[in-house]
Design a protein around this motif. Structure first.
Motif, short mmCIF file in Angstrom:
data_model
loop_
_atom_site.label_atom_id
_atom_site.label_comp_id
_atom_site.label_asym_id
_atom_site.label_seq_id
_atom_site.Cartn_x
_atom_site.Cartn_y
_atom_site.Cartn_z
N ASP A 73 100.96 24.29 59.05
CA ASP A 73 100.30 22.92 59.00
C ASP A 73 98.73 22.99 59.24
OD1 ASP A 73 102.85 21.90 58.71
OD2 ASP A 73 103.33 21.31 60.92
N THR A 74 98.26 23.90 59.99
CA THR A 74 96.95 24.08 60.32
C THR A 74 96.16 24.66 59.00
OG1 THR A 74 97.35 26.36 60.88
CG2 THR A 74 97.37 24.57 62.47
N GLY A 75 96.95 25.00 57.98
CA GLY A 75 96.23 25.41 56.75
C GLY A 75 96.26 27.06 56.54
N GLU A 76 96.61 27.63 57.82
CA GLU A 76 96.62 28.88 57.90
C GLU A 76 97.89 29.33 57.02
OE1 GLU A 76 97.11 32.57 61.01
OE2 GLU A 76 97.13 30.60 61.72
N VAL A 77 97.73 30.76 56.48
CA VAL A 77 98.95 31.16 55.60
C VAL A 77 98.97 32.62 56.02
CG1 VAL A 77 99.32 31.97 53.19
CG2 VAL A 77 97.86 30.10 53.48
N LEU A 78 100.29 32.71 56.31
CA LEU A 78 101.10 34.06 57.08
C LEU A 78 101.62 34.75 55.49
CD1 LEU A 78 103.00 32.88 59.95
CD2 LEU A 78 100.67 33.49 59.95
N HIS A 79 101.09 35.86 55.45
CA HIS A 79 101.35 36.16 54.00
C HIS A 79 101.95 37.75 54.40
CE1 HIS A 79 99.52 34.22 50.95
NE2 HIS A 79 98.35 34.22 51.37
N HIS A 80 103.01 38.00 53.47
CA HIS A 80 103.58 39.43 53.84
C HIS A 80 104.01 39.90 54.99
CE1 HIS A 80 102.12 39.69 49.59
NE2 HIS A 80 100.96 39.72 49.92
N THR A 110 107.43 40.09 57.62
CA THR A 110 109.09 40.20 57.62
C THR A 110 109.61 38.94 58.33
OG1 THR A 110 109.31 40.97 59.85
CG2 THR A 110 109.07 42.58 58.11
N PHE A 111 110.93 38.58 58.17
CA PHE A 111 111.66 37.18 58.64
C PHE A 111 111.24 37.06 60.15
CE2 PHE A 111 114.92 34.24 59.84
CZ PHE A 111 114.09 33.16 59.28
N PRO A 112 111.45 38.35 60.93
CA PRO A 112 111.40 38.27 62.28
C PRO A 112 110.14 38.12 62.63
CG PRO A 112 112.95 39.94 61.65
CD PRO A 112 112.55 39.33 60.52
N GLU A 113 109.05 38.61 61.97
CA GLU A 113 107.71 38.42 62.18
C GLU A 113 107.34 36.96 62.41
OE1 GLU A 113 105.90 42.91 61.25
OE2 GLU A 113 105.75 41.26 59.88
N ILE A 114 107.64 36.29 61.15
CA ILE A 114 107.39 34.92 60.87
C ILE A 114 107.96 34.23 62.27
CG2 ILE A 114 107.82 32.99 59.69
CD1 ILE A 114 106.16 34.31 57.88
N CYS A 115 109.25 34.22 62.51
CA CYS A 115 109.83 33.48 63.59
C CYS A 115 108.98 33.76 64.83
CB CYS A 115 111.38 33.85 63.60
SG CYS A 115 112.40 33.61 62.14
N ASN A 116 108.71 35.12 65.02
CA ASN A 116 108.16 35.42 66.53
C ASN A 116 106.75 34.61 66.51
OD1 ASN A 116 107.86 36.68 68.83
ND2 ASN A 116 106.40 38.32 67.81
N GLU A 117 105.90 34.48 65.49
CA GLU A 117 104.64 34.07 65.38
C GLU A 117 104.63 32.62 65.54
OE1 GLU A 117 101.62 35.44 62.48
OE2 GLU A 117 102.76 37.06 62.04
N CYS A 118 105.76 31.82 64.66
CA CYS A 118 105.90 30.31 64.83
C CYS A 118 106.52 29.96 65.91
CB CYS A 118 106.50 30.22 63.49
SG CYS A 118 105.46 30.22 62.05
N TYR A 119 107.48 30.56 66.43
CA TYR A 119 108.41 30.05 67.60
C TYR A 119 108.30 30.92 68.72
CZ TYR A 119 110.47 27.33 63.85
OH TYR A 119 110.92 26.35 62.71
N GLY A 120 107.95 32.14 68.60
CA GLY A 120 107.95 32.94 69.94
C GLY A 120 109.45 33.37 69.98
N VAL A 121 110.31 33.59 68.83
CA VAL A 121 111.91 33.83 68.94
C VAL A 121 111.85 35.26 68.41
CG1 VAL A 121 114.08 33.21 68.05
CG2 VAL A 121 112.29 31.41 68.60
N SER A 122 112.63 36.12 69.35
CA SER A 122 112.74 37.41 68.87
C SER A 122 114.11 37.48 68.27
CB SER A 122 112.65 38.61 69.96
OG SER A 122 111.37 38.29 70.45
N LEU A 123 114.27 37.95 67.03
CA LEU A 123 115.50 37.77 66.39
C LEU A 123 116.04 39.37 66.35
CD1 LEU A 123 115.16 35.33 63.40
CD2 LEU A 123 116.43 35.04 65.55
N PRO A 124 117.29 39.34 66.39
CA PRO A 124 118.14 41.07 66.12
C PRO A 124 118.11 41.39 64.67
CG PRO A 124 119.65 39.36 66.78
CD PRO A 124 118.39 38.88 66.80
N GLU A 125 118.82 42.14 64.46
CA GLU A 125 119.03 42.58 62.78
C GLU A 125 119.72 41.17 62.34
OE1 GLU A 125 117.89 45.13 60.98
OE2 GLU A 125 116.84 45.58 62.72
#
Length: 396
Positions: free
Chosen positions: A169-176, A178-193
């Protein structure tokens, strides 16, 4: 009048311009990849799917162009409304999460309308695909099922690969990432396999006054190899068309009584409707279609008036069944028993329990009656639209 026509022209052109801007920001240059929506459209009609990617229809009058534009844009408005509902409920959805992969030399992108993630009480991922429909379907079409199934399967298959992109929403783009990395950066959620997560896909169909959900679709339910092979066919045929190695009318069209044909942009010169010329019947067909349109509008108007009168009767506190006189007319509302129908599926289950599967089928077959053959008139208005090669493709 001129002022009204000018206002509609502004609305039409504004929606067209906004759609181009939105596509450029969220979806990029769609001539440079195959989307899962392209693959889904291939199931309905390969010719229409490829024409939609290669050409832009230019309608000759504002009224027709505006009608098409509103129908197309309604899906974006519904997406905005669904996002507001999810946020209002307290959820934080990822909007338009992109999965970008290469299948051989074919670039493929999947855009997920909404992705919901939580780590508690157990790791859960939900993909929500929003569809705008004139009326809610009884069952989900194969094309919609393939699209949501492909999204769900790709998310699981690409889980730990850096192929996920997201515009914040800020205009920043997260490129390339992994899905767990996206979730950790956006939500602070650590996902397993992925295998340890509950992953489901859902399709939400919305009409102008109602909604219906279809699912769940699990990652294992979709034939990913089939999706990827169809993407290869789409990519190869698109390049052949652009380089004039083949003709659009050589591409396979929809089979059977396709429900999308009447509203298709590309039906005017479609080989499926190629036949003998009889211009002397034009007036009769035009009159028939016009009368059917009037009939549909009248039936809707009658239904609305009946509903209003039923409500008025209830609010009048008249004893049920009593007549209300209005002057030259009188009316009343009385309860009616519901129509009795046969639940064929339930009957078949009961007979199988009593007789066994084979005897049950035999008995049902003996009780079936074939109706008399009949003929159906299938008429479609062929709107004139000039096809222009998409500027995005001309510039590549």
């Amino acid at each position: 009048n001129t002022g009204a026509e000018g206002l509609l022209e502004i609305l039409c052109r504004g929606l067209e311009r906004y759609a181009r801007q939105r596509t450029a920001i969220l979806l990029g240059d769609r001539s440079r990849y195959v989307g899962l929506s392209d693959i889904a459209k291939m199931l309905d009609c390969p010719r229409a799917a490829l024409a939609a990617r290669l050409f832009t229809p230019e309608h000759r009058n504002t009224a027709e162009a505006l009608k098409r534009r509103i129908t197309f844009h309604r899906g974006h408005w519904f997406e905005t409304g669904v996002h507001q509902a999810l946020v209002g409920y307290g959820l934080s959805p990822l909007s338009q999460l992109e999965i970008e992969i290469m299948y051989g030399d074919v670039p493929i992108k999947a855009h997920l309308d909404f992705t919901l993630v939580t780590g508690q009480p157990h790791p859960t991922v939900r993909i929500l695909e929003v569809k705008s429909t004139a009326r809610l379907p009884t069952t989900l079409s194969e094309s919609y099922a393939m699209q949501i199934g492909g999204q769900t399967a790709l998310l699981k298959a690409c889980w730990n690969h850096p192929v996920f992109n997201l515009v914040l929403d800020t205009g920043e783009v997260l490129h390339h990432r992994t899905f767990p990395e996206i979730c950790n950066e956006c939500y602070g959620v650590s996902l397993p396999e992925a295998s340890a997560c509950d992953i489901q896909g859902w399709v939400l169909c919305l009409s102008m006054c109602d909604a219906k959900a279809f699912g769940p679709f699990l990652p294992e339910d979709t034939d990913v190899a089939r999706c990827l092979d169809m993407a290869s066919d789409f990519w190869e045929t698109m390049h052949d068309l652009r380089e004039n190695k083949t003709n659009l009318n050589a591409v396979q069209t929809a089979q059977g009584l396709a429900p999308l044909c009447p509203s298709c942009f590309w039906k005017e010169d479609c080989p499926r409707f190629k036949g003998f010329s009889h211009p002397e019947w034009e007036a009769a067909l035009a009159q028939l279609i016009n009368l059917k349109t009037q009939k549909k509008a009248l039936e809707e108007e009658i239904g609305e008036l009946e509903s209003r009168l039923k409500v008025a009767y209830q609010l009048s506190h008249t004893v049920r069944g009593e007549w209300i006189n209005t002057g030259k007319h009188t009316f009343r509302v009385i309860p009616q028993n519901g129509r009795v129908t046969l639940d064929r599926k339930r009957l078949n289950e009961e007979l199988e329990t009593l007789l066994g599967e084979q005897d049950a089928r035999t008995l049902l077959a003996r009780c079936e009656k074939q109706g008399e053959p009949f003929e159906r008139l299938y008429a479609i208005r062929m709107e004139k639209a000039e096809l222009q090669l998409d500027s995005l493709i001309k510039n590549t």
